[in-house]
Design a protein around this motif. Structure first.
Motif, short mmCIF file in Angstrom:
data_model
loop_
_atom_site.label_atom_id
_atom_site.label_comp_id
_atom_site.label_asym_id
_atom_site.label_seq_id
_atom_site.Cartn_x
_atom_site.Cartn_y
_atom_site.Cartn_z
N SER A 143 -7.68 5.30 3.00
CA SER A 143 -9.08 5.71 2.95
C SER A 143 -9.46 6.00 1.52
CB SER A 143 -9.29 6.96 3.81
OG SER A 143 -8.68 8.09 3.19
N PRO A 144 -10.74 5.89 1.17
CA PRO A 144 -11.13 6.22 -0.21
C PRO A 144 -10.87 7.67 -0.57
CG PRO A 144 -13.07 5.92 1.19
CD PRO A 144 -11.89 5.45 1.98
N VAL A 145 -10.95 8.57 0.40
CA VAL A 145 -10.66 9.98 0.15
C VAL A 145 -9.22 10.14 -0.33
CG1 VAL A 145 -10.34 12.23 1.23
CG2 VAL A 145 -12.40 10.88 1.74
N THR A 146 -8.29 9.56 0.40
CA THR A 146 -6.89 9.65 0.03
C THR A 146 -6.60 8.92 -1.27
OG1 THR A 146 -6.18 9.89 2.33
CG2 THR A 146 -4.54 9.09 0.76
N PHE A 147 -7.16 7.73 -1.40
CA PHE A 147 -6.86 6.90 -2.57
C PHE A 147 -7.35 7.56 -3.86
CE2 PHE A 147 -6.87 3.11 -5.28
CZ PHE A 147 -5.66 2.52 -4.91
N LEU A 148 -8.56 8.12 -3.83
CA LEU A 148 -9.06 8.80 -5.02
C LEU A 148 -8.18 9.99 -5.40
CD1 LEU A 148 -12.92 8.75 -4.45
CD2 LEU A 148 -11.68 7.65 -6.31
N ARG A 149 -7.78 10.77 -4.42
CA ARG A 149 -6.93 11.92 -4.72
C ARG A 149 -5.57 11.47 -5.25
NH1 ARG A 149 -8.14 16.55 -0.08
NH2 ARG A 149 -10.42 16.43 -0.20
N ASP A 150 -5.05 10.38 -4.69
CA ASP A 150 -3.77 9.87 -5.17
C ASP A 150 -3.91 9.30 -6.59
OD1 ASP A 150 -2.66 10.61 -2.79
OD2 ASP A 150 -2.54 8.58 -1.95
N MET A 151 -5.02 8.64 -6.88
CA MET A 151 -5.27 8.19 -8.25
C MET A 151 -5.27 9.37 -9.21
SD MET A 151 -8.27 5.25 -8.02
CE MET A 151 -8.38 5.18 -9.83
N GLY A 152 -5.93 10.46 -8.80
CA GLY A 152 -5.96 11.65 -9.65
C GLY A 152 -4.58 12.23 -9.87
N ALA A 153 -3.77 12.26 -8.82
CA ALA A 153 -2.42 12.82 -8.95
C ALA A 153 -1.57 11.97 -9.89
CB ALA A 153 -1.77 12.90 -7.57
N ILE B 175 -6.91 3.66 7.09
CA ILE B 175 -6.32 4.50 8.14
C ILE B 175 -5.20 5.42 7.64
CG2 ILE B 175 -6.95 2.87 9.96
CD1 ILE B 175 -4.08 1.86 9.99
N ASP B 176 -4.74 5.26 6.40
CA ASP B 176 -3.74 6.18 5.81
C ASP B 176 -2.49 6.30 6.66
OD1 ASP B 176 -5.44 6.86 3.64
OD2 ASP B 176 -6.52 8.30 4.88
N ARG B 177 -2.05 5.19 7.24
CA ARG B 177 -0.86 5.25 8.10
C ARG B 177 0.04 4.06 7.80
NH1 ARG B 177 -3.35 5.57 12.59
NH2 ARG B 177 -3.03 3.48 13.41
N PRO B 178 1.23 4.31 7.21
CA PRO B 178 2.13 3.20 6.88
C PRO B 178 2.68 2.53 8.13
CG PRO B 178 3.20 5.31 6.48
CD PRO B 178 1.78 5.61 6.82
N SER B 179 3.11 1.28 7.95
CA SER B 179 3.77 0.50 9.02
C SER B 179 2.87 0.37 10.25
CB SER B 179 5.11 1.14 9.41
OG SER B 179 5.95 1.26 8.29
N SER B 180 1.57 0.23 10.01
CA SER B 180 0.64 0.11 11.13
C SER B 180 0.29 -1.33 11.43
CB SER B 180 -0.66 0.87 10.80
OG SER B 180 -1.31 0.25 9.70
N GLY B 181 0.72 -2.26 10.58
CA GLY B 181 0.31 -3.64 10.72
C GLY B 181 -0.94 -3.94 9.90
N ARG B 182 -1.66 -2.92 9.52
CA ARG B 182 -2.80 -3.08 8.60
C ARG B 182 -2.78 -1.90 7.64
NH1 ARG B 182 -8.17 -2.09 7.45
NH2 ARG B 182 -9.34 -3.93 6.82
N ASP B 183 -1.88 -1.96 6.70
CA ASP B 183 -1.68 -0.84 5.78
C ASP B 183 -2.89 -0.70 4.86
OD1 ASP B 183 0.73 -0.56 6.94
OD2 ASP B 183 1.94 -1.18 5.22
N GLN C 208 0.83 -1.20 0.00
CA GLN C 208 0.00 0.00 0.00
C GLN C 208 0.87 1.26 0.00
OE1 GLN C 208 -3.65 0.66 0.31
NE2 GLN C 208 -3.55 -1.31 -0.78
N PHE C 209 2.03 1.16 0.66
CA PHE C 209 2.91 2.33 0.80
C PHE C 209 4.30 2.02 0.27
CE2 PHE C 209 -0.30 2.72 4.11
CZ PHE C 209 -0.70 4.05 3.99
N ALA C 210 4.94 3.03 -0.30
CA ALA C 210 6.34 2.92 -0.69
C ALA C 210 7.23 3.17 0.52
CB ALA C 210 6.65 3.92 -1.80
N ALA C 211 8.52 2.98 0.35
CA ALA C 211 9.45 3.14 1.47
C ALA C 211 9.41 4.55 2.04
CB ALA C 211 10.87 2.79 1.02
N ASP C 212 9.11 5.54 1.20
CA ASP C 212 9.06 6.93 1.68
C ASP C 212 7.68 7.32 2.22
OD1 ASP C 212 7.57 7.01 -0.64
OD2 ASP C 212 8.75 8.58 -1.61
N GLY C 213 6.77 6.35 2.30
CA GLY C 213 5.43 6.63 2.85
C GLY C 213 4.42 7.07 1.82
N SER C 214 4.83 7.18 0.55
CA SER C 214 3.88 7.59 -0.48
C SER C 214 2.97 6.42 -0.86
CB SER C 214 4.64 8.09 -1.72
OG SER C 214 5.44 7.06 -2.26
#
Length: 481
Positions: free
Chosen positions: A200-210, A189-197, A146-152
């Motif tokens: 949220s749909p809000v973040t994912f949609l905006r990231d898809m757009g970017a 939860i939009d938080r890397p390294s949480s154990g359940r990466d 879900q996340f790259a090494a830099d948290g993106s």
């Protein structure tokens, strides 16, 4: 599936218009149990499905990670369900996705295999015109990393790449096929390294757009967005909003549209006006003691199943909400029939053994009222009802004493039968009533005092909940004996 708390120009012309909801919505269920090894079995299951009030069906094909074509047994079951759907007048949607996060197609080679698998399905199932690409790529159950090494957001980048390749491949085979993207889970939860990466749909949609904007792509990614607006638990009403979180449920439609706009408006990909398909929404009901023998395992404590009356009411409420949301083009219940394992989903309107729950009858009625346009009153929605199969009495029938008028309403209707003088148009008699969409209406005026001489019979229809322009049909002048 998400368990709460746990030539391309032609294609551009085929994007469904926004504001296409209301009674035109696809009403169905996400249900693989209808797939069968032979056509008679598939047709029998489809007949029961159709009698429940459903007119659309979503089934799945899961890519196992390496194959470039479906196995023979899978293809046979898909062909059977497609044929049964066509015979029963059911619109079929096919959801194609990696079976789990261990086979996420992140590399160009893996994506090429997935797209080959997808394209083969389309070529071998030419009658299927709706494909959903991926399943909940914003959660780690179906997509990693879900996340790259830099948290993106690594998931959005690889999913957009797969969606673009899938869109182009399917449109090359058949520009008329609709591609639905996303199929997003309603929370993360939009938080890397949480154990359940998860995202949220809000973040994912905006990231898809970017990612899409940065790619410079000049074609769309999808013809519509598939979305899974599950409540936080089955015990939560579907109209519950989530104003202080990034969760999106059925009560958060405005935020979903707003984030689509932020992601894609101003690009070749529609955003604010993008059609939305709720291809999964489920409410689990508690299993009564007499039915538990057909189930196995233990229900998770986080599920909070409801009684069957509440399940039916929640499904009806979900239909009301979707009906009035302008760009929503369909809603599918997850499932029509319970899964037998209690750790899974008991969200059907049939038990696992195929016998009906008490919620079946309220859901069937709600589906009929949705198709008839009466499930909810929507601001700005005006429905024009027309009469079909109209038959006024003939002159000969009047002479024999028959005064029967027959017609059928295209939507739910308030009808008025009027008898007026053919010369002065003065009303001699008026009768009113209610009709259900598609159900024949038979009105007899036998014994009514209609006078003598030349008259006209007329039918005027209006919608009882979302009235548009009244529609009138009238007979030629007829002479009363």
């Amino acid at each position: 599936m998400f368990r709460p708390l746990l030539p391309f120009i032609a294609a551009l012309l085929l994007v469904p218009a926004a504001h296409a909801g209301g009674p035109t919505m696809s009403l169905g269920a996400a249900e693989d149990v209808l797939k069968a090894p032979d056509l008679p079995t598939a047709k029998a299951k489809m007949t029961l499905f159709r009698l429940s009030g459903f007119t659309s069906l979503r089934v799945t094909a899961q890519w196992q990670g390496t194959e470039t074509a479906p196995p023979a047994t899978e293809l046979t079951s898909l062909r059977n369900v497609a044929a049964a759907a066509q015979l029963s007048g059911v619109r079929l949607y096919l959801s194609v996705y990696p079976r789990g996060s261990s086979v996420t197609p992140n590399t160009p080679e893996a994506q090429a295999s997935f797209v080959s698998y997808l394209t083969t399905l389309k070529q071998l199932l030419p009658g299927v015109k709706d494909f959903i690409i991926g399943n909940e790529p914003n959660i780690n159950r179906f997509w990693l990393p879900q996340f790259a090494a830099d948290g993106s957001d690594a998931a959005a980048s690889s999913y957009v790449a797969l969606l673009a390749r899938s869109y182009d491949a399917i449109k090359t085979v058949d520009p008329g096929t609709r591609i639905w993207g996303g199929a997003l889970a309603p929370r993360g939860i939009d938080r890397p390294s949480s154990g359940r990466d998860t995202h949220s749909p809000v973040t994912f949609l905006r990231d898809m757009g970017a990612v899409y904007r940065a790619s410079g792509r000049t074609l769309p990614l999808m013809d519509g967005l598939a979305f899974h607006p599950y409540a936080d638990t089955s015990g939560q009403s579907p109209d519950t909003p989530h104003p202080n979180s990034t969760t999106i449920g059925l009560g958060d439609y405005d935020r979903l549209v707003r984030n689509l706009g932020l992601a894609f408006d101003g690009t070749p990909q529609s955003g604010t006006t993008l059609p939305i398909l709720y291809d999964e929404f489920g409410v689990e009901s508690a299993i009564p003691e007499g039915e538990k023998k057909t189930y196995t395992g233990t229900e998770p404590g986080t599920t909070k199943p409801v009684d069957e009356i509440t399940q039916g009411a929640y499904y009806a409420r979900a239909l009301q909400l979707a009906f009035c949301q302008p760009s929503v083009t369909g809603i599918f219940l997850f499932h029509s029939q319970d899964e037998p394992g209690l750790p899974n989903w008991q969200s059907g309107i049939y038990y696992a053994d195929g016998t009906p729950k008490s919620s079946l009858f309220s859901v069937r009625d709600a589906l009929a009222r949705t198709r008839g346009g009466s499930i909810a009153r929507c601001d700005g929605l005006g429905l024009d009802v027309t009469a079909t199969k109209v038959r006024f009495p003939t002159q000969g029938e009047l002479g024999r004493g028959s005064r029967v008028i027959r017609f059928t309403c295209t939507l739910d209707c308030l009808w008025q039968v009027r008898v007026s003088s053919a010369s002065t148009n003065d009303t001699r008699f008026r009768l009113t009533g209610f009709g259900r969409a598609g159900v024949p209406v038979l009105t007899s005026l036998k014994g009514r005092k209609l006078g003598r001489g030349a008259v006209r019979f007329a039918i005027t229809l209006t919608h009882p909940v979302n009235p548009g322009v009244p529609q009138t049909r009238q007979s030629v002048p007829l002479s009363l004996p």
